[in-house]
Scaffold this motif. Structure first.
Motif, PDB file in Angstrom:
ATOM      1  N   SER A   1       0.852  -1.186   0.000  1.00 27.18           N
ATOM      2  CA  SER A   1       0.000   0.000   0.000  1.00 27.18           C
ATOM      3  C   SER A   1       0.886   1.232   0.000  1.00 27.18           C
ATOM      4  N   PRO A   2       1.074   1.873  -1.164  1.00 24.10           N
ATOM      5  CA  PRO A   2       2.015   2.998  -1.249  1.00 24.10           C
ATOM      6  C   PRO A   2       1.565   4.237  -0.502  1.00 24.10           C
ATOM      7  N   GLY A   3       0.289   4.336  -0.174  1.00 22.71           N
ATOM      8  CA  GLY A   3      -0.210   5.540   0.466  1.00 22.71           C
ATOM      9  C   GLY A   3      -0.580   6.592  -0.570  1.00 22.71           C
ATOM     10  N   GLY A   4      -1.236   7.651  -0.126  1.00 20.21           N
ATOM     11  CA  GLY A   4      -1.640   8.693  -1.056  1.00 20.21           C
ATOM     12  C   GLY A   4      -2.691   8.184  -2.022  1.00 20.21           C
ATOM     13  N   LYS A   5      -2.581   8.609  -3.287  1.00 19.93           N
ATOM     14  CA  LYS A   5      -3.557   8.233  -4.299  1.00 19.93           C
ATOM     15  C   LYS A   5      -3.181   6.954  -5.041  1.00 19.93           C
ATOM     16  N   ALA A   6      -1.993   6.434  -4.797  1.00 24.79           N
ATOM     17  CA  ALA A   6      -1.561   5.224  -5.499  1.00 24.79           C
ATOM     18  C   ALA A   6      -2.400   4.026  -5.063  1.00 24.79           C
ATOM     19  N   GLU A   7      -2.713   3.171  -6.035  1.00 26.84           N
ATOM     20  CA  GLU A   7      -3.529   1.997  -5.752  1.00 26.84           C
ATOM     21  C   GLU A   7      -2.699   0.906  -5.083  1.00 26.84           C
ATOM     22  N   PRO A   8      -3.259   0.198  -4.089  1.00 31.78           N
ATOM     23  CA  PRO A   8      -2.555  -0.941  -3.491  1.00 31.78           C
ATOM     24  C   PRO A   8      -2.303  -2.034  -4.533  1.00 31.78           C
ATOM     25  N   VAL A   9      -1.226  -2.785  -4.328  1.00 37.50           N
ATOM     26  CA  VAL A   9      -0.838  -3.860  -5.237  1.00 37.50           C
ATOM     27  C   VAL A   9      -0.794  -5.163  -4.444  1.00 37.50           C
ATOM     28  N   ALA A  10      -1.360  -6.226  -4.996  1.00 37.55           N
ATOM     29  CA  ALA A  10      -1.346  -7.538  -4.345  1.00 37.55           C
ATOM     30  C   ALA A  10      -0.752  -8.563  -5.300  1.00 37.55           C
ATOM     31  N   ILE A  11       0.179  -9.386  -4.777  1.00 37.11           N
ATOM     32  CA  ILE A  11       0.816 -10.441  -5.574  1.00 37.11           C
ATOM     33  C   ILE A  11       0.562 -11.774  -4.876  1.00 37.11           C
ATOM     34  N   PRO A  12      -0.336 -12.611  -5.410  1.00 42.16           N
ATOM     35  CA  PRO A  12      -0.584 -13.919  -4.797  1.00 42.16           C
ATOM     36  C   PRO A  12       0.226 -15.024  -5.487  1.00 42.16           C
ATOM     37  N   PHE A  13       0.635 -16.017  -4.716  1.00 38.03           N
ATOM     38  CA  PHE A  13       1.274 -17.195  -5.293  1.00 38.03           C
ATOM     39  C   PHE A  13       1.216 -18.325  -4.265  1.00 38.03           C
ATOM     40  N   ASP A  14       1.513 -19.520  -4.704  1.00 34.19           N
ATOM     41  CA  ASP A  14       1.489 -20.707  -3.840  1.00 34.19           C
ATOM     42  C   ASP A  14       2.880 -21.316  -3.724  1.00 34.19           C
ATOM     43  N   ILE A  15       3.153 -21.884  -2.568  1.00 35.83           N
ATOM     44  CA  ILE A  15       4.362 -22.679  -2.348  1.00 35.83           C
ATOM     45  C   ILE A  15       3.911 -24.104  -2.061  1.00 35.83           C
ATOM     46  N   HIS A  16       4.468 -25.058  -2.790  1.00 37.16           N
ATOM     47  CA  HIS A  16       4.119 -26.467  -2.613  1.00 37.16           C
ATOM     48  C   HIS A  16       5.241 -27.179  -1.859  1.00 37.16           C
ATOM     49  N   ILE A  17       4.856 -27.881  -0.780  1.00 38.67           N
ATOM     50  CA  ILE A  17       5.834 -28.585   0.063  1.00 38.67           C
ATOM     51  C   ILE A  17       5.356 -30.023   0.257  1.00 38.67           C
ATOM     52  N   PRO A  18       5.497 -30.874  -0.756  1.00 39.12           N
ATOM     53  CA  PRO A  18       5.049 -32.268  -0.601  1.00 39.12           C
ATOM     54  C   PRO A  18       5.945 -33.032   0.364  1.00 39.12           C
ATOM     55  N   GLY A  19       5.340 -33.957   1.075  1.00 34.99           N
ATOM     56  CA  GLY A  19       6.090 -34.830   1.982  1.00 34.99           C
ATOM     57  C   GLY A  19       6.674 -34.120   3.178  1.00 34.99           C
ATOM     58  N   ASN A  20       6.088 -32.986   3.608  1.00 38.21           N
ATOM     59  CA  ASN A  20       6.659 -32.243   4.734  1.00 38.21           C
ATOM     60  C   ASN A  20       6.373 -32.961   6.049  1.00 38.21           C
ATOM     61  N   ARG A  21       7.355 -32.891   6.953  1.00 40.05           N
ATOM     62  CA  ARG A  21       7.238 -33.551   8.259  1.00 40.05           C
ATOM     63  C   ARG A  21       8.209 -32.892   9.221  1.00 40.05           C
ATOM     64  N   LEU A  22       7.762 -32.618  10.432  1.00 42.22           N
ATOM     65  CA  LEU A  22       8.615 -32.005  11.449  1.00 42.22           C
ATOM     66  C   LEU A  22       8.456 -32.764  12.758  1.00 42.22           C
ATOM     67  N   LEU A  23       9.571 -33.275  13.283  1.00 45.50           N
ATOM     68  CA  LEU A  23       9.593 -33.932  14.591  1.00 45.50           C
ATOM     69  C   LEU A  23      10.090 -32.931  15.625  1.00 45.50           C
ATOM     70  N   VAL A  24       9.442 -32.928  16.802  1.00 47.15           N
ATOM     71  CA  VAL A  24       9.757 -31.931  17.830  1.00 47.15           C
ATOM     72  C   VAL A  24       9.856 -32.617  19.185  1.00 47.15           C
ATOM     73  N   GLY A  25      10.815 -32.177  19.998  1.00 44.17           N
ATOM     74  CA  GLY A  25      10.961 -32.706  21.347  1.00 44.17           C
ATOM     75  C   GLY A  25      11.688 -31.717  22.225  1.00 44.17           C
ATOM     76  N   LYS A  26      12.030 -32.149  23.442  1.00 40.06           N
ATOM     77  CA  LYS A  26      12.716 -31.302  24.401  1.00 40.06           C
ATOM     78  C   LYS A  26      14.043 -31.932  24.809  1.00 40.06           C
ATOM     79  N   ASP A  27      15.056 -31.049  24.941  1.00 42.20           N
ATOM     80  CA  ASP A  27      16.343 -31.442  25.501  1.00 42.20           C
ATOM     81  C   ASP A  27      16.682 -30.410  26.565  1.00 42.20           C
ATOM     82  N   GLY A  28      16.262 -30.660  27.787  1.00 42.44           N
ATOM     83  CA  GLY A  28      16.415 -29.669  28.840  1.00 42.44           C
ATOM     84  C   GLY A  28      15.529 -28.469  28.546  1.00 42.44           C
ATOM     85  N   GLU A  29      16.134 -27.269  28.523  1.00 43.18           N
ATOM     86  CA  GLU A  29      15.386 -26.043  28.269  1.00 43.18           C
ATOM     87  C   GLU A  29      15.191 -25.760  26.776  1.00 43.18           C
TER      88      GLU A  29
END
Length: 460
Positions: free
Chosen positions: A114-142
């Motif tokens: 949004s440039p402000g003033g009289k300039a029109e806002p600009v929107a750029i949409p796109f997709d990111i594909h992440i096949p096979g995503n997996r995240l393992l999470v645990g704790k090691d102390g703090e």
């Protein structure tokens, strides 16, 4: 939700100090995610959440970041939004990790300006594909430990904002990473920090634009890539505080690379291709400083096309490298302003030599160009602030130099060699900075090269 998370960022250290659970549950990891994203300046949201057995399901998961900068009399606001249909966090039976998180393969992104003033806002949409995503999470102390992977990450951008009344932009920008694996750990609290490393089998980047009969194409590929990064968690929406924080260090490497650049229309064309061996990239950011460097080895370039006023050119470089460092914001201690250029072991094809020296009078030895210059200096203005930079442009240089070190200037070409080094201390007490020091210069073989250039008629 928005006020809560921004309150965390603003200073609720007690809330940011996420407790170290003996065993993480989906609910307390979701609590930790909110603190983590909030620390980085993002606003998290979900449309709904539900429990399916032991699995926590987040529907319509999304996060938003907003960046505002004053440019002249207007405030330019950039907003980035990401959303995922479904995120699942489930307990697992693993001696090192407590949970597994997976999400829908498609991440929808929209960047709005949004440039402000009289300039029109600009929107750029796109997709990111992440096949096979997996995240393992645990704790090691703090600290929270994690191990993630994905079959690929790919993004293709085909919609671009056009000038009002102008033609539609016909183009594509694509990025793809294959076989990604990463692992590391982080801690929240007042001194939140992270340490992560990873690999990807390949990283490819491409650009293709066409306007009437003009075509511009770029394709770059890196193979067997690796990275490691460590540093504090910073608020990405506040550039000044981001650069003022503790040091963030990023290292990347690739075993080999290749590139293809082509520019053509109905009359002219230019083609540049290259291959390279091992390459490295290093980025240091923080404590008011940025420091960027890269290095490539065993590079081969081929340049051809009727837009080139030469026969096809082949050049080889044993080493090519560059470093650029500068202080970005005023700090009590001086930073480093530096520039390095390394073009070593440079050779070009005989067709090029033949145009200037067909008789072979000049030696064809590999050439070297090396420049290493450094200076302790202070930034006098916040270089991350466009408004401050515009005001500083009328006040003189944005840096105060304390010294100058010419660590190396070397030129080796056609049997001649010039080498220089020196240093100076800068006296800033008077109305103008005064350097006090000297430079040593060594010259060898230059007169012999001049005589040969006279013999072949290139100089009088």
């Amino acid at each position: 939700m928005t006020c809560f998370i921004r309150g965390l960022v603003a200073g609720s250290a007690a809330l940011l100090a996420v407790p170290a659970w003996a065993q993480m549950t989906p609910e307390n990891y979701w609590e930790e995610m909110q603190a983590l994203y909030g620390r980085m300046g993002y606003t998290l949201s979900v449309d709904s959440q539900e429990k399916v057995g032991d699995t926590l399901v987040l529907n319509g998961f999304g996060y938003t970041a907003e960046f505002a900068q004053k440019v002249g009399d207007e405030t330019v606001t950039t907003t980035a939004r990401a959303s995922v249909d479904r995120v699942e966090i489930a307990p697992i039976d693993n001696p090192d990790y407590d949970l597994q998180m997976t999400m829908s393969e498609t991440v929808s992104i929209e960047v709005g300006v949004s440039p402000g003033g009289k300039a029109e806002p600009v929107a750029i949409p796109f997709d990111i594909h992440i096949p096979g995503n997996r995240l393992l999470v645990g704790k090691d102390g703090e600290r929270t430990v994690f191990d993630g992977s994905a079959d690929a990450i790919d993004m293709t951008l085909t919609r671009f904002p056009a000038e009002p009344g102008g033609p539609k932009v016909d183009g594509k920008i694509a990025l793809e990473m294959k076989d990604i694996a990463y692992s590391g750990n982080y801690a929240l609290g007042e001194d939140a920090d992270y340490d992560v490393k990873g690999t990807a089998a390949s990283i490819s980047f491409g650009i293709h634009f066409k306007e009437k009969d003009q075509v511009f194409t770029v394709a770059v590929n890196y193979s067997d890539t690796a990275f490691d990064a460590l540093g504090p968690f910073v608020n990405f929406t506040d550039a000044a505080s981001m650069f003022a924080a503790g040091a963030t260090i990023l290292n990347m490497s690739a075993a080999s690379s290749s590139a293809h650049i082509e520019i053509k229309d109905n009359r002219e064309n230019l083609l540049i291709t290259s291959t390279g061996g091992e390459g490295k990239l290093k980025v240091y950011m923080g404590r008011g400083q940025v420091d960027y460097s890269f290095e490539g080895n065993d590079s081969v370039y081929n340049i051809s096309g009727n837009a080139l006023p030469l026969p096809p050119v082949k050049a080889e470089l044993k080493r090519v490298g560059m470093r650029f460092a500068m202080p970005l914001i005023p700090m009590e201690e001086p930073g480093e302003l530096a520039y390095e250029l390394h073009l070593e072991g440079v050779t070009v094809s005989e067709e090029v030599w033949g145009m200037i020296d067909p008789g072979g009078a000049l030696p064809r030895d590999p050439a070297d160009i090396i420049l290493v210059v450094e200076s302790k200096s202070k930034a006098l203005v916040d270089l991350t602030n466009p408004e401050a930079m515009a005001q500083a442009a009328m006040m003189g240089p944005p840096f105060e130099f304390q010294d100058l070190r010419i660590k190396e200037v070397t030129l080796r070409l056609a049997g001649a060699e010039i080498h220089a080094e020196g240093s100076a201390v800068i006296n800033n007490d008077g109305p103008m900075p005064v350097p006090v020091g000297g430079v040593d210069v060594e010259i060898n073989g230059v007169l012999g090269v001049i005589e040969k250039l006279q013999q072949i008629g290139l100089i009088p």
